[in-house]
Design a protein around this motif. Sequence first.
Motif, PDB file in Angstrom:
ATOM      1  N   LEU A  15       0.739  -1.185  -0.053  1.00  0.00           N
ATOM      2  CA  LEU A  15       0.234   0.480   0.128  1.00  0.00           C
ATOM      3  C   LEU A  15       1.238   1.382  -0.074  1.00  0.00           C
ATOM      4  CD1 LEU A  15      -2.588   0.882   0.271  1.00  0.00           C
ATOM      5  CD2 LEU A  15      -2.946   1.112   2.919  1.00  0.00           C
ATOM      6  N   LYS A  16       1.630   1.256   0.656  1.00  0.00           N
ATOM      7  CA  LYS A  16       2.931   2.148   0.761  1.00  0.00           C
ATOM      8  C   LYS A  16       3.345   2.691  -0.618  1.00  0.00           C
ATOM      9  CE  LYS A  16       7.010   4.273   4.060  1.00  0.00           C
ATOM     10  NZ  LYS A  16       5.948   5.273   2.811  1.00  0.00           N
ATOM     11  N   GLU A  17       3.722   1.336  -1.048  1.00  0.00           N
ATOM     12  CA  GLU A  17       3.986   2.036  -2.238  1.00  0.00           C
ATOM     13  C   GLU A  17       3.112   2.645  -3.518  1.00  0.00           C
ATOM     14  OE1 GLU A  17       8.143  -1.425  -3.277  1.00  0.00           O
ATOM     15  OE2 GLU A  17       5.576  -1.997  -2.724  1.00  0.00           O
ATOM     16  N   LEU A 112     -15.038   4.258   5.706  1.00  0.00           N
ATOM     17  CA  LEU A 112     -14.242   3.664   4.519  1.00  0.00           C
ATOM     18  C   LEU A 112     -14.308   3.796   2.950  1.00  0.00           C
ATOM     19  CD1 LEU A 112     -14.428  -0.016   5.895  1.00  0.00           C
ATOM     20  CD2 LEU A 112     -12.094   1.726   5.428  1.00  0.00           C
ATOM     21  N   ARG A 113     -14.015   3.624   1.352  1.00  0.00           N
ATOM     22  CA  ARG A 113     -14.108   4.186   0.601  1.00  0.00           C
ATOM     23  C   ARG A 113     -13.618   3.046  -0.211  1.00  0.00           C
ATOM     24  NH1 ARG A 113     -13.890   9.202  -2.832  1.00  0.00           N
ATOM     25  NH2 ARG A 113     -15.284   8.558  -4.487  1.00  0.00           N
ATOM     26  N   LEU A 114     -14.609   2.322  -0.969  1.00  0.00           N
ATOM     27  CA  LEU A 114     -14.671   0.941  -1.859  1.00  0.00           C
ATOM     28  C   LEU A 114     -13.525   1.742  -2.859  1.00  0.00           C
ATOM     29  CD1 LEU A 114     -17.979  -0.567  -1.935  1.00  0.00           C
ATOM     30  CD2 LEU A 114     -15.700  -1.321  -0.846  1.00  0.00           C
ATOM     31  N   VAL A 115     -12.238   0.957  -3.906  1.00  0.00           N
ATOM     32  CA  VAL A 115     -11.977   1.484  -4.758  1.00  0.00           C
ATOM     33  C   VAL A 115     -12.000   0.353  -6.010  1.00  0.00           C
ATOM     34  CG1 VAL A 115      -9.371   1.315  -5.698  1.00  0.00           C
ATOM     35  CG2 VAL A 115      -9.811   1.760  -3.277  1.00  0.00           C
ATOM     36  N   HIS A 116     -12.719   0.914  -6.918  1.00  0.00           N
ATOM     37  CA  HIS A 116     -12.830   0.378  -8.181  1.00  0.00           C
ATOM     38  C   HIS A 116     -11.407   0.371  -8.651  1.00  0.00           C
ATOM     39  CE1 HIS A 116     -13.950   0.165 -12.358  1.00  0.00           C
ATOM     40  NE2 HIS A 116     -15.077  -0.063 -11.919  1.00  0.00           N
ATOM     41  N   SER A 117     -10.622   0.004  -9.126  1.00  0.00           N
ATOM     42  CA  SER A 117      -9.766   0.269  -9.511  1.00  0.00           C
ATOM     43  C   SER A 117      -8.293   0.933  -9.022  1.00  0.00           C
ATOM     44  CB  SER A 117      -9.329   0.192 -10.869  1.00  0.00           C
ATOM     45  OG  SER A 117      -7.492   0.363 -11.506  1.00  0.00           O
ATOM     46  N   ARG A 118      -7.333  -0.617  -8.159  1.00  0.00           N
ATOM     47  CA  ARG A 118      -6.498   0.177  -7.432  1.00  0.00           C
ATOM     48  C   ARG A 118      -4.703   0.345  -8.372  1.00  0.00           C
ATOM     49  NH1 ARG A 118      -2.536  -3.973  -6.304  1.00  0.00           N
ATOM     50  NH2 ARG A 118      -1.931  -3.134  -4.182  1.00  0.00           N
ATOM     51  N   PRO A 119      -4.219   1.266  -8.509  1.00  0.00           N
ATOM     52  CA  PRO A 119      -2.884   0.803  -9.484  1.00  0.00           C
ATOM     53  C   PRO A 119      -1.941  -0.114  -9.466  1.00  0.00           C
ATOM     54  CG  PRO A 119      -3.000   2.952  -7.681  1.00  0.00           C
ATOM     55  CD  PRO A 119      -3.629   1.768  -7.536  1.00  0.00           C
ATOM     56  N   ARG A 120      -1.268  -0.664 -10.928  1.00  0.00           N
ATOM     57  CA  ARG A 120      -1.092  -1.549 -10.320  1.00  0.00           C
ATOM     58  C   ARG A 120       0.665  -1.570 -10.612  1.00  0.00           C
ATOM     59  NH1 ARG A 120      -3.514  -5.814 -14.607  1.00  0.00           N
ATOM     60  NH2 ARG A 120      -5.683  -5.581 -14.219  1.00  0.00           N
ATOM     61  N   ARG A 121       0.952  -0.196 -10.698  1.00  0.00           N
ATOM     62  CA  ARG A 121       2.312  -0.265 -10.021  1.00  0.00           C
ATOM     63  C   ARG A 121       2.665   1.596  -9.203  1.00  0.00           C
ATOM     64  NH1 ARG A 121       1.368  -0.774 -15.192  1.00  0.00           N
ATOM     65  NH2 ARG A 121       2.536  -2.929 -15.232  1.00  0.00           N
ATOM     66  N   PRO A 122       3.297   1.941  -8.710  1.00  0.00           N
ATOM     67  CA  PRO A 122       3.429   3.379  -8.400  1.00  0.00           C
ATOM     68  C   PRO A 122       3.572   3.872  -9.334  1.00  0.00           C
ATOM     69  CG  PRO A 122       5.647   1.771  -7.097  1.00  0.00           C
ATOM     70  CD  PRO A 122       4.856   0.793  -8.673  1.00  0.00           C
ATOM     71  N   GLY A 123       2.516   5.767  -8.874  1.00  0.00           N
ATOM     72  CA  GLY A 123       2.659   6.390 -10.252  1.00  0.00           C
ATOM     73  C   GLY A 123       1.290   6.013 -10.962  1.00  0.00           C
ATOM     74  N   GLU A 124       0.603   5.412 -10.916  1.00  0.00           N
ATOM     75  CA  GLU A 124      -0.674   4.710 -11.933  1.00  0.00           C
ATOM     76  C   GLU A 124      -1.823   5.758 -10.074  1.00  0.00           C
ATOM     77  OE1 GLU A 124      -0.008   1.463 -14.266  1.00  0.00           O
ATOM     78  OE2 GLU A 124      -1.498   0.788 -12.749  1.00  0.00           O
ATOM     79  N   ALA A 125      -2.461   5.692 -10.756  1.00  0.00           N
ATOM     80  CA  ALA A 125      -3.976   6.791 -10.181  1.00  0.00           C
ATOM     81  C   ALA A 125      -4.676   5.575  -9.758  1.00  0.00           C
ATOM     82  CB  ALA A 125      -5.206   7.511 -11.540  1.00  0.00           C
ATOM     83  N   TRP A 126      -5.494   6.105  -8.813  1.00  0.00           N
ATOM     84  CA  TRP A 126      -6.398   5.075  -7.788  1.00  0.00           C
ATOM     85  C   TRP A 126      -7.745   5.862  -8.330  1.00  0.00           C
ATOM     86  CZ3 TRP A 126      -5.637   1.703  -3.885  1.00  0.00           C
ATOM     87  CH2 TRP A 126      -4.391   1.431  -3.468  1.00  0.00           C
ATOM     88  N   VAL A 127      -8.906   4.858  -8.238  1.00  0.00           N
ATOM     89  CA  VAL A 127      -9.871   4.848  -9.509  1.00  0.00           C
ATOM     90  C   VAL A 127     -11.124   4.462  -8.557  1.00  0.00           C
ATOM     91  CG1 VAL A 127     -12.356   4.577 -10.593  1.00  0.00           C
ATOM     92  CG2 VAL A 127      -8.899   4.401 -11.569  1.00  0.00           C
ATOM     93  N   LEU A 128     -11.620   5.593  -7.329  1.00  0.00           N
ATOM     94  CA  LEU A 128     -12.395   5.383  -6.504  1.00  0.00           C
ATOM     95  C   LEU A 128     -14.202   4.726  -6.690  1.00  0.00           C
ATOM     96  CD1 LEU A 128     -10.839   7.472  -3.847  1.00  0.00           C
ATOM     97  CD2 LEU A 128     -10.201   4.928  -4.001  1.00  0.00           C
ATOM     98  N   MET A 129     -15.016   4.333  -6.245  1.00  0.00           N
ATOM     99  CA  MET A 129     -16.044   3.614  -6.219  1.00  0.00           C
ATOM    100  C   MET A 129     -16.784   5.084  -6.352  1.00  0.00           C
ATOM    101  SD  MET A 129     -16.557   0.300  -7.718  1.00  0.00           S
ATOM    102  CE  MET A 129     -17.799   0.506  -7.463  1.00  0.00           C
TER     103      MET A 129
END
Length: 135
Positions: A15-17, A112-129
């Motif tokens: 998560l930190k990364e 708590l906020r559901l995550v639609h799509s988490r980054p696959r690697r550092p630097g990518e965006a989080w997409v939240l529900m």
Amino acid sequence: MGRQEPGRDGLEYRLKELDPPGVVYDTWFIPPQDAGALPIGLTGEAAAFVARVQRLGPIYGGAVPEAAVRLDLRLDEEAVTRRDGVRARTHRLHARGHVLVEAEDERAVPRLRLVHSRPRRPGEAWVLMGGGADG
């Protein structure tokens, strides 16, 4: 922090990364590896805080976000978490980036906020529900 071994869900980064969005991810705590390494005389709230961070450390890969501590404190207030493992499952979902914690400031009740799509690697965006990308 380095990469963790991919689990059965194939998550490669901690998560930190992945740098989650929000002020509750600005501060991370590294728990002492050895309980004997604690300062002598540590008592009360300080000792309870260190014990909490030590307990959460393995779930979060050794670096515990403020978000996890606030979530854990909130879970202390919920009777259901004391009887059926909800606390551990909630922290695992959070540590894997399937849910994030939101709070505007230190007095706000964490949500708590559901995550639609988490980054696959550092630097990518989080997409939240329920609304766009963060990060």
